[in-house]
Design a protein around this motif. Sequence first.
Motif, mmCIF file in Angstrom:
data_model
loop_
_atom_site.group_PDB
_atom_site.id
_atom_site.type_symbol
_atom_site.label_atom_id
_atom_site.label_comp_id
_atom_site.label_asym_id
_atom_site.label_seq_id
_atom_site.Cartn_x
_atom_site.Cartn_y
_atom_site.Cartn_z
ATOM 1 N N GLU A 1 29.139 -164.493 7.192
ATOM 2 C CA GLU A 1 30.301 -164.890 6.375
ATOM 3 C C GLU A 1 31.180 -165.900 7.110
ATOM 4 O O GLU A 1 31.822 -166.743 6.490
ATOM 5 N N ALA A 2 31.182 -165.821 8.439
ATOM 6 C CA ALA A 2 32.052 -166.709 9.223
ATOM 7 C C ALA A 2 31.321 -167.951 9.734
ATOM 8 O O ALA A 2 31.958 -168.867 10.263
ATOM 9 N N GLU B 1 40.571 -169.076 14.165
ATOM 10 C CA GLU B 1 41.915 -169.568 14.509
ATOM 11 C C GLU B 1 41.826 -170.814 15.395
ATOM 12 O O GLU B 1 42.596 -171.756 15.253
ATOM 13 N N LEU B 2 40.862 -170.793 16.309
ATOM 14 C CA LEU B 2 40.710 -171.919 17.234
ATOM 15 C C LEU B 2 39.862 -173.039 16.643
ATOM 16 O O LEU B 2 39.601 -174.044 17.308
ATOM 17 N N LYS B 3 39.406 -172.831 15.401
ATOM 18 C CA LYS B 3 38.576 -173.814 14.684
ATOM 19 C C LYS B 3 37.270 -174.140 15.436
ATOM 20 O O LYS B 3 36.848 -175.305 15.504
ATOM 21 N N LEU B 4 36.699 -173.142 16.041
ATOM 22 C CA LEU B 4 35.403 -173.326 16.692
ATOM 23 C C LEU B 4 34.306 -173.389 15.626
ATOM 24 O O LEU B 4 34.409 -172.733 14.584
ATOM 25 N N SER B 5 33.259 -174.135 15.903
ATOM 26 C CA SER B 5 32.071 -174.057 15.064
ATOM 27 C C SER B 5 31.335 -172.767 15.423
ATOM 28 O O SER B 5 31.331 -172.351 16.589
ATOM 29 N N ILE B 6 30.719 -172.162 14.424
ATOM 30 C CA ILE B 6 29.998 -170.898 14.670
ATOM 31 C C ILE B 6 28.550 -171.046 14.202
ATOM 32 O O ILE B 6 28.303 -171.421 13.046
ATOM 33 N N ILE B 7 27.642 -170.790 15.119
ATOM 34 C CA ILE B 7 26.209 -170.830 14.787
ATOM 35 C C ILE B 7 25.645 -169.427 14.968
ATOM 36 O O ILE B 7 25.787 -168.815 16.031
ATOM 37 N N ASP C 1 20.428 -165.087 0.986
ATOM 38 C CA ASP C 1 21.534 -164.733 0.086
ATOM 39 C C ASP C 1 22.896 -164.950 0.745
ATOM 40 O O ASP C 1 23.806 -165.527 0.152
ATOM 41 N N LEU C 2 22.994 -164.474 1.999
ATOM 42 C CA LEU C 2 24.287 -164.598 2.685
ATOM 43 C C LEU C 2 24.636 -166.063 2.949
ATOM 44 O O LEU C 2 25.808 -166.456 2.852
ATOM 45 N N ALA C 3 23.620 -166.866 3.256
ATOM 46 C CA ALA C 3 23.861 -168.301 3.490
ATOM 47 C C ALA C 3 24.315 -168.974 2.199
ATOM 48 O O ALA C 3 25.220 -169.830 2.208
ATOM 49 N N ALA C 4 23.707 -168.586 1.085
ATOM 50 C CA ALA C 4 24.091 -169.178 -0.205
ATOM 51 C C ALA C 4 25.529 -168.793 -0.541
ATOM 52 O O ALA C 4 26.315 -169.642 -0.989
ATOM 53 N N LYS C 5 25.873 -167.535 -0.324
ATOM 54 C CA LYS C 5 27.248 -167.081 -0.619
ATOM 55 C C LYS C 5 28.271 -167.801 0.257
ATOM 56 O O LYS C 5 29.350 -168.163 -0.195
ATOM 57 N N ALA D 1 24.725 -154.512 9.771
ATOM 58 C CA ALA D 1 26.185 -154.378 9.858
ATOM 59 C C ALA D 1 26.783 -155.507 10.701
ATOM 60 O O ALA D 1 27.913 -155.931 10.467
ATOM 61 N N PHE D 2 26.022 -156.004 11.663
ATOM 62 C CA PHE D 2 26.490 -157.146 12.466
ATOM 63 C C PHE D 2 26.222 -158.472 11.756
ATOM 64 O O PHE D 2 26.999 -159.419 11.854
ATOM 65 N N ILE D 3 25.091 -158.529 11.074
ATOM 66 C CA ILE D 3 24.669 -159.795 10.449
ATOM 67 C C ILE D 3 25.692 -160.253 9.399
ATOM 68 O O ILE D 3 26.059 -161.434 9.354
#
Lengths: 183, 369
Positions: free
Chosen positions: A137-138, A108-114, A156-160, A130-132
């Motif tokens: 995804e975000a 919502e705040l348009k923060l970058s997420i690393i 895989d998750l990075a590609a998706k 479960a946390f990863i």
Amino acid sequence: MKRFILICAFIAALGASAFAQQSTAFAEKPALVTAIGQSADFEMIKVLLNRAKVPYTADPLVKAEKLDGSAKTLVLVVGASSKGLGAAGISAEAELVRTQALLKKAKELKLSIIVMHVGGAARRGAMSDAFIKPCMEAADFAIVVAAGDEDGLFTDLAAKAKINLAKVDRISSAGAPLAAAFK
Amino acid sequence: MVKQKKLVAVLAVLFLFTTAAHNVFAQASVQDIHGRYLIEHDYRPSSSLARTGWLSDYYPELLGTPGDSKVYYFEGSKPGGTLFVGGGTHANEIAGIMAAVMMIETLNVEAGRVIVVPNMNSSAIGNQEREPELPAYTSRGPSWISIRTSSGIRYFKYGSRATNKAHQGVADPSGGYVHPDSSEAPLAGWEFRNLNRAYPGRSDSGLTQKIAYAVMQLLIKEKVDVAFDYHEADAGGRLANMMVANPKNIETAAGALFDLELDYGLSLKLEPSNMEFRGLSHREWGAGTDAQAFLIETPNPAMVADAPDDVDVVNDPENPLGSRVAKHLYATIAVVRLFSDEHPDKAIRFSGLPGFEDLSDKGLGPYLQ
């Protein structure tokens, strides 16, 4: 023909390189770093940020309502520690709820997420995974120590999620891509 | 008269036998003129040793008990902070003992002080009785290890995890051991004799608690700034290759671990003390004294649950003793460097230790006296 093949190979190599490491700084300073799963890897990432001279605040248990836009980038140190969760007095389920709320507010705040996963195989397993998954995804960018991606989960998750993934051999090598991600 | 002569002869033979046995094994339980219970370890301090003392100097009730232990003091010519190093909290964790011995035999302190206690639990080093209630790993291993040095083959004692039951003075609690300040579930009763569940210790309890009390008094009286407790763990287990740090100094630990990776390619895991779990050195030293408190765990092949009884704890192909000792020493060096950079008025500077790769590759022999 030979020249064409060489040019194709060069372009492919460039593309692979760009995928392997964030080539353009995208993240604004300052950062807010938190522990998703309460592992001590959080402390290691604080050292990396200090050495990269990235201004940050650190709160392993920060809640969504504390995000007010003053931090421009959220650094998530992902990996579950049952001992760490116990010491923090938070259950895995409550930690997941905190994480999901944090990710929603950050978007919502348009923060970058690393996302950073530097604990290797020891920080994998059902609880860590479960946390990863929601974090990846975000995320806008992820850095992972290769031993934590032997089954290709992060790849895989990075590609998706269509995000760049930097895979490094050791935690001490995570500093370069992390520093390079900040403007 | 004949009977008297026979008695004298028997006593003489017994005396000679005892003396010979003492010389052969270079270690025996004896009492010196002050009534100190001694185990005579063959440690040969470097020329920069300032003096030796005893744990009982900090808690006189230890004097004459199997809990007393020798303390080695090294002092630099320049003022600075004080580093404390303890080996042998668990006397079967031999790399911790030998890392402390390597310090004693090679150290040259330039600034500040280094205080070394190589055998934190003297009762446990003389105790390898396999008690049925204790897991096998707690006492598995040789009685002695031998190391070939330039001065010949030298022998170093290998012990067990717990204080000798006969020395403790108080029976193991039948309902399990609960640290007096803990609200956690009881541990096995024998943990009452585990020095690393006993801190900050007590003067009115068993011998293990009294040793812990003496160590705390040492840390306080000597104004220790940085304190290390050297341990080993199951070679394949979670704890192996780990640094545990009190939360108050975990950032120093994290920085040191980065430096270890960058400088030596050595990766150790990091864990903070669980402040709810009472009695452990890193938790109680950090909370009860001004010292930054750290614990190192290296992988000991004898502590694997199903290891054979004749496991080689010195020349293990995956984790030889030299590499384990190097991990202890260089983790300490990395922390001390950061501490000294952050506290220049309390800088601790020393040299003389063998190089990381040399020690890892060649073992301890070339570097011991």
